[in-house]
Enzyme design. Structure first.
Site, PDB file in Angstrom:
ATOM      1  N   SER A   1       0.799  -1.108   0.245  1.00 27.86           N
ATOM      2  CA  SER A   1       0.375   0.198  -0.262  1.00 27.86           C
ATOM      3  C   SER A   1       0.842   1.331  -0.110  1.00 27.86           C
ATOM      4  CB  SER A   1      -0.571  -0.143   1.144  1.00 27.86           C
ATOM      5  OG  SER A   1      -1.373   0.882   1.372  1.00 27.86           O
TER       6      SER A   1
ATOM      7  N   TYR B   1      -1.863  -0.656   9.931  1.00 25.44           N
ATOM      8  CA  TYR B   1      -2.181  -1.336   8.727  1.00 25.44           C
ATOM      9  C   TYR B   1      -0.296  -0.318   8.270  1.00 25.44           C
ATOM     10  CZ  TYR B   1      -3.953  -1.320   4.197  1.00 25.44           C
ATOM     11  OH  TYR B   1      -3.607  -1.407   2.903  1.00 25.44           O
TER      12      TYR B   1
END
Length: 251
Positions: free
Chosen positions: A143, A156
């Site tokens: 990501s 995350y």
């Protein structure tokens, strides 16, 4: 031309979103695709039917990831459904997010997001080594959050940073076998995961679009095409890299 003809691919989290687009693209390129799903069997079956309708080959495997023994169970299911096929491509796409800052994150949520996003890919690859063909491909879906400060999603982002470090070390470890290992780092993508705050909200959509140098929100296919490149022989000289697929976000 089917550049992945005769190849066998595993795509985790392949029933929806980016994983679904990756499964469809790899199948369109000729690979036989085993895609995993956690809870939504209907979505997985629909993805398989779509691939088959388009002339491809796919099977769906139920796999709850993030618990001890899950990786071994996944490969047992893979062997059962594919007749013990060897594998050429592993795409670690399955992941979860936890939107909480440092003060608000619980230990339980921390453990869960690391178990699914880091531990599962680690042991999926470990368990795959005996049946992963030399010259194979491993692609980890990371990501853009791994390189940007996002305190509201600190856990995350940390998992994706760990995944990129895993990619780097794995590339070195498996290089002697001709296996390439890379990460793909998407930005904001129009998927079901982001639907609650993105779709139907013109202000949110405009803001998300403005973050990209290309001025739009990404699609699952934008990411799938990058994964397909890394899974192909065209990327034979690329390994240990994080490929940015954010549309130039936060440049």
């Amino acid at each position: 031309m089917e550049r992945l003809a005769s190849k066998v691919a595993l795509v985790t989290g392949g029933s929806r979103g980016i994983g679904r687009a990756v499964a469809r693209r790899l199948a369109a390129d000729g690979a036989t695709v085993a895609l995993t799903y956690g809870r939504d069997a209907a979505a997985a079956d629909e993805t398989v039917r779509t691939i088959e309708k388009d002339g491809g080959r796919a099977v769906a495997l139920h796999a709850e990831l993030g618990r001890h023994g899950d990786a071994a169970a996944l490969w047992e299911a893979f062997d059962e459904r594919t007749g013990g096929a060897r594998v050429d491509i592993v795409v670690n796409n399955a992941g979860i997010g936890r939107s909480a800052d440092l003060a608000g994150l619980t230990e339980e949520a921390f453990d869960e997001v690391f178990a699914v996003n880091v531990r599962a890919p680690f042991f999926i690859v470990q368990q795959a080594l005996p049946q992963l063909n030399d010259g194979g491909r491993i692609v980890n879906v990371s990501s853009g959050a791994a390189r940007l400060a996002m305190p509201e999603a600190i856990a995350y982002g940390s998992t994706k940073g760990a995944l990129d470090t895993f990619t780097l070390n794995l590339a070195k470890a498996l290089g002697p076998r001709g296996i390439t290992v890379n990460s793909v780092a998407p930005g904001i993508i129009d998927t079901d995961v982001n639907a609650g705050w993105l779709r139907g909200n013109a202000e949110a959509w405009e803001h998300a679009s403005s973050l990209s140098a290309l001025g739009r929100v990404g699609t699952p296919e934008d990411v799938a095409d990058v994964v397909a490149f890394l899974a192909s022989d065209d990327a034979r000289w690329v390994t240990g890299r994080v490929v940015d697929a954010t549309g130039g976000s936060a440049l």
